[in-house]
Design a protein around this motif. Structure first.
Motif, PDB file in Angstrom:
ATOM      1  N   GLU A  66       0.833  -1.210   0.000  1.00 49.51           N
ATOM      2  CA  GLU A  66       0.000   0.000   0.000  1.00 49.51           C
ATOM      3  C   GLU A  66       0.866   1.257   0.000  1.00 49.51           C
ATOM      4  O   GLU A  66       0.585   2.222  -0.700  1.00 49.51           O
ATOM      5  CB  GLU A  66      -0.903  -0.011   1.237  1.00 49.51           C
ATOM      6  N   ILE A  67       1.932   1.239   0.809  1.00 46.40           N
ATOM      7  CA  ILE A  67       2.876   2.351   0.863  1.00 46.40           C
ATOM      8  C   ILE A  67       4.169   1.885   0.199  1.00 46.40           C
ATOM      9  O   ILE A  67       4.723   0.856   0.575  1.00 46.40           O
ATOM     10  CB  ILE A  67       3.142   2.778   2.315  1.00 46.40           C
ATOM     11  N   PRO A  68       4.681   2.615  -0.805  1.00 43.06           N
ATOM     12  CA  PRO A  68       5.894   2.197  -1.512  1.00 43.06           C
ATOM     13  C   PRO A  68       7.091   2.039  -0.570  1.00 43.06           C
ATOM     14  O   PRO A  68       7.179   2.682   0.477  1.00 43.06           O
ATOM     15  CB  PRO A  68       6.131   3.327  -2.513  1.00 43.06           C
ATOM     16  N   GLU A  69       8.011   1.186  -0.976  1.00 46.66           N
ATOM     17  CA  GLU A  69       9.142   0.806  -0.132  1.00 46.66           C
ATOM     18  C   GLU A  69      10.027   1.993   0.239  1.00 46.66           C
ATOM     19  O   GLU A  69      10.457   2.121   1.389  1.00 46.66           O
ATOM     20  CB  GLU A  69       9.961  -0.246  -0.870  1.00 46.66           C
ATOM     21  N   ASP A  70      10.314   2.887  -0.696  1.00 46.34           N
ATOM     22  CA  ASP A  70      11.192   4.010  -0.393  1.00 46.34           C
ATOM     23  C   ASP A  70      10.563   4.964   0.619  1.00 46.34           C
ATOM     24  O   ASP A  70      11.232   5.473   1.511  1.00 46.34           O
ATOM     25  CB  ASP A  70      11.608   4.747  -1.663  1.00 46.34           C
ATOM     26  N   LEU A  71       9.266   5.174   0.530  1.00 43.41           N
ATOM     27  CA  LEU A  71       8.568   6.024   1.496  1.00 43.41           C
ATOM     28  C   LEU A  71       8.532   5.354   2.866  1.00 43.41           C
ATOM     29  O   LEU A  71       8.727   6.005   3.894  1.00 43.41           O
ATOM     30  CB  LEU A  71       7.149   6.325   1.003  1.00 43.41           C
ATOM     31  N   MET A  72       8.318   4.042   2.893  1.00 40.86           N
ATOM     32  CA  MET A  72       8.291   3.315   4.158  1.00 40.86           C
ATOM     33  C   MET A  72       9.655   3.362   4.844  1.00 40.86           C
ATOM     34  O   MET A  72       9.738   3.500   6.066  1.00 40.86           O
ATOM     35  CB  MET A  72       7.856   1.870   3.927  1.00 40.86           C
ATOM     36  N   ASN A  73      10.735   3.280   4.079  1.00 46.69           N
ATOM     37  CA  ASN A  73      12.075   3.363   4.667  1.00 46.69           C
ATOM     38  C   ASN A  73      12.316   4.727   5.304  1.00 46.69           C
ATOM     39  O   ASN A  73      12.895   4.819   6.392  1.00 46.69           O
ATOM     40  CB  ASN A  73      13.137   3.078   3.612  1.00 46.69           C
ATOM     41  N   LEU A  74      11.867   5.790   4.649  1.00 44.52           N
ATOM     42  CA  LEU A  74      11.997   7.126   5.239  1.00 44.52           C
ATOM     43  C   LEU A  74      11.156   7.258   6.508  1.00 44.52           C
ATOM     44  O   LEU A  74      11.584   7.882   7.480  1.00 44.52           O
ATOM     45  CB  LEU A  74      11.586   8.196   4.227  1.00 44.52           C
ATOM     46  N   SER A 109       6.022  11.920  -1.021  1.00 45.30           N
ATOM     47  CA  SER A 109       4.598  11.581  -1.061  1.00 45.30           C
ATOM     48  C   SER A 109       3.871  12.423  -2.104  1.00 45.30           C
ATOM     49  O   SER A 109       2.979  11.918  -2.791  1.00 45.30           O
ATOM     50  CB  SER A 109       3.957  11.755   0.314  1.00 45.30           C
ATOM     51  N   ARG A 110       4.256  13.662  -2.264  1.00 46.64           N
ATOM     52  CA  ARG A 110       3.656  14.513  -3.292  1.00 46.64           C
ATOM     53  C   ARG A 110       3.939  13.944  -4.683  1.00 46.64           C
ATOM     54  O   ARG A 110       3.047  13.884  -5.533  1.00 46.64           O
ATOM     55  CB  ARG A 110       4.206  15.932  -3.182  1.00 46.64           C
ATOM     56  N   TYR A 111       5.174  13.485  -4.895  1.00 52.07           N
ATOM     57  CA  TYR A 111       5.534  12.869  -6.178  1.00 52.07           C
ATOM     58  C   TYR A 111       4.756  11.577  -6.399  1.00 52.07           C
ATOM     59  O   TYR A 111       4.229  11.335  -7.488  1.00 52.07           O
ATOM     60  CB  TYR A 111       7.043  12.604  -6.223  1.00 52.07           C
ATOM     61  N   LEU A 112       4.678  10.726  -5.374  1.00 57.66           N
ATOM     62  CA  LEU A 112       3.997   9.444  -5.499  1.00 57.66           C
ATOM     63  C   LEU A 112       2.498   9.612  -5.722  1.00 57.66           C
ATOM     64  O   LEU A 112       1.877   8.824  -6.427  1.00 57.66           O
ATOM     65  CB  LEU A 112       4.260   8.578  -4.268  1.00 57.66           C
ATOM     66  N   LYS A 113       1.908  10.648  -5.142  1.00 60.72           N
ATOM     67  CA  LYS A 113       0.488  10.930  -5.392  1.00 60.72           C
ATOM     68  C   LYS A 113       0.283  11.342  -6.845  1.00 60.72           C
ATOM     69  O   LYS A 113      -0.693  10.957  -7.480  1.00 60.72           O
ATOM     70  CB  LYS A 113      -0.006  12.047  -4.474  1.00 60.72           C
ATOM     71  N   GLY A 114       1.221  12.116  -7.381  1.00 61.53           N
ATOM     72  CA  GLY A 114       1.118  12.559  -8.770  1.00 61.53           C
ATOM     73  C   GLY A 114       1.249  11.422  -9.764  1.00 61.53           C
ATOM     74  O   GLY A 114       0.628  11.438 -10.824  1.00 61.53           O
ATOM     75  N   THR A 115       2.061  10.423  -9.427  1.00 61.45           N
ATOM     76  CA  THR A 115       2.238   9.287 -10.326  1.00 61.45           C
ATOM     77  C   THR A 115       1.178   8.215 -10.115  1.00 61.45           C
ATOM     78  O   THR A 115       1.085   7.287 -10.918  1.00 61.45           O
ATOM     79  CB  THR A 115       3.623   8.644 -10.149  1.00 61.45           C
ATOM     80  N   GLY A 116       0.416   8.314  -9.051  1.00 60.39           N
ATOM     81  CA  GLY A 116      -0.626   7.332  -8.783  1.00 60.39           C
ATOM     82  C   GLY A 116      -0.157   6.149  -7.951  1.00 60.39           C
ATOM     83  O   GLY A 116      -0.906   5.198  -7.736  1.00 60.39           O
ATOM     84  N   ALA A 117       1.083   6.178  -7.470  1.00 54.86           N
ATOM     85  CA  ALA A 117       1.603   5.071  -6.666  1.00 54.86           C
ATOM     86  C   ALA A 117       1.130   5.138  -5.223  1.00 54.86           C
ATOM     87  O   ALA A 117       1.230   4.167  -4.488  1.00 54.86           O
ATOM     88  CB  ALA A 117       3.129   5.072  -6.705  1.00 54.86           C
ATOM     89  N   LEU A 118       0.581   6.290  -4.819  1.00 53.12           N
ATOM     90  CA  LEU A 118       0.107   6.489  -3.451  1.00 53.12           C
ATOM     91  C   LEU A 118      -1.279   7.105  -3.505  1.00 53.12           C
ATOM     92  O   LEU A 118      -1.575   7.909  -4.398  1.00 53.12           O
ATOM     93  CB  LEU A 118       1.082   7.408  -2.700  1.00 53.12           C
ATOM     94  N   ASP A 119      -2.116   6.713  -2.562  1.00 51.60           N
ATOM     95  CA  ASP A 119      -3.483   7.219  -2.499  1.00 51.60           C
ATOM     96  C   ASP A 119      -3.476   8.745  -2.344  1.00 51.60           C
ATOM     97  O   ASP A 119      -2.687   9.294  -1.570  1.00 51.60           O
ATOM     98  CB  ASP A 119      -4.213   6.566  -1.318  1.00 51.60           C
ATOM     99  N   SER A 120      -4.330   9.424  -3.053  1.00 46.04           N
ATOM    100  CA  SER A 120      -4.342  10.892  -3.032  1.00 46.04           C
ATOM    101  C   SER A 120      -4.796  11.452  -1.679  1.00 46.04           C
ATOM    102  O   SER A 120      -4.558  12.615  -1.380  1.00 46.04           O
ATOM    103  CB  SER A 120      -5.250  11.427  -4.134  1.00 46.04           C
ATOM    104  N   GLU A 121      -5.420  10.645  -0.837  1.00 47.88           N
ATOM    105  CA  GLU A 121      -5.874  11.092   0.481  1.00 47.88           C
ATOM    106  C   GLU A 121      -4.823  10.886   1.563  1.00 47.88           C
ATOM    107  O   GLU A 121      -5.018  11.287   2.697  1.00 47.88           O
ATOM    108  CB  GLU A 121      -7.156  10.329   0.875  1.00 47.88           C
ATOM    109  N   TRP A 122      -3.695  10.230   1.239  1.00 48.37           N
ATOM    110  CA  TRP A 122      -2.678   9.918   2.229  1.00 48.37           C
ATOM    111  C   TRP A 122      -1.994  11.184   2.696  1.00 48.37           C
ATOM    112  O   TRP A 122      -1.608  12.037   1.892  1.00 48.37           O
ATOM    113  CB  TRP A 122      -1.659   8.954   1.637  1.00 48.37           C
ATOM    114  N   VAL A 123      -1.803  11.318   4.004  1.00 45.01           N
ATOM    115  CA  VAL A 123      -1.147  12.484   4.588  1.00 45.01           C
ATOM    116  C   VAL A 123      -0.167  11.993   5.649  1.00 45.01           C
ATOM    117  O   VAL A 123      -0.495  11.109   6.442  1.00 45.01           O
ATOM    118  CB  VAL A 123      -2.166  13.444   5.234  1.00 45.01           C
ATOM    119  N   TYR A 124       1.029  12.579   5.684  1.00 44.14           N
ATOM    120  CA  TYR A 124       2.010  12.235   6.709  1.00 44.14           C
ATOM    121  C   TYR A 124       1.642  12.960   7.998  1.00 44.14           C
ATOM    122  O   TYR A 124       1.472  14.170   8.013  1.00 44.14           O
ATOM    123  CB  TYR A 124       3.415  12.648   6.267  1.00 44.14           C
ATOM    124  N   LYS A 125       1.515  12.194   9.077  1.00 42.06           N
ATOM    125  CA  LYS A 125       1.238  12.766  10.399  1.00 42.06           C
ATOM    126  C   LYS A 125       2.206  12.147  11.392  1.00 42.06           C
ATOM    127  O   LYS A 125       2.297  10.929  11.504  1.00 42.06           O
ATOM    128  CB  LYS A 125      -0.198  12.470  10.830  1.00 42.06           C
TER     129      LYS A 125
END
Length: 134
Positions: A66-74, A109-125
């Motif tokens: 659901e969350i790409p590997e590079d984002l999860m590592n960060l 996350s902004r890049y991944l939302k633009g490419t469609g790899a991440l849900d557009s509603e996802w927000v880092y908190k």
């Protein structure tokens, strides 16, 4: 420049793809899958054998996380920094690095939302980071 797989390697495309899917279902990341294929199954380069990357095989078979590997590592890195800051409140250098890592998370996350790899509603908190990583 190498363009073909070695003679000693496993050249069965369907078997390698099944191993990739099985390892992904067990929860391994694409980097871990590549290491397992190299060390245990004699596949030095998946891209040469299959003509696509491990991540592309996972996306094609709808096994991608659901969350790409590079984002999860960060996010894991930010969580380790937060844990450190809880015990070392005066560590201003680590606080600055945490801000930089969180900025990198937001940019990615902004890049991944633009490419469609991440849900557009996802927000880092920051307060929900521990739940997202585990």
């Amino acid at each position: 420049f190498v363009s073909t797989t070695p003679d000693w390697s496993n050249n069965d495309k369907s078997a390698v793809e099944e191993i990739i899917l099985e390892l992904a279902r067990k929860g391994h990341t694409s980097a871990e899958i590549g290491l397992i294929l190299r060390d245990q199954h004699a596949v030095p380069n998946v891209r040469l054998l299959l003509g696509e990357r491990i991540g592309q095989v996972l996306v094609r078979n709808d096994v991608n996380p659901e969350i790409p590997e590079d984002l999860m590592n960060l996010m894991r890195k930010a969580l380790r920094m937060l844990d450190h800051l809880n015990g070392n409140r005066k560590d201003i250098h680590n606080r600055r690095q945490l801000e930089l890592v969180e900025s990198r998370i937001r940019r990615l996350s902004r890049y991944l939302k633009g490419t469609g790899a991440l849900d557009s509603e996802w927000v880092y908190k920051r307060d929900q980071l521990r739940l997202a990583v585990s």
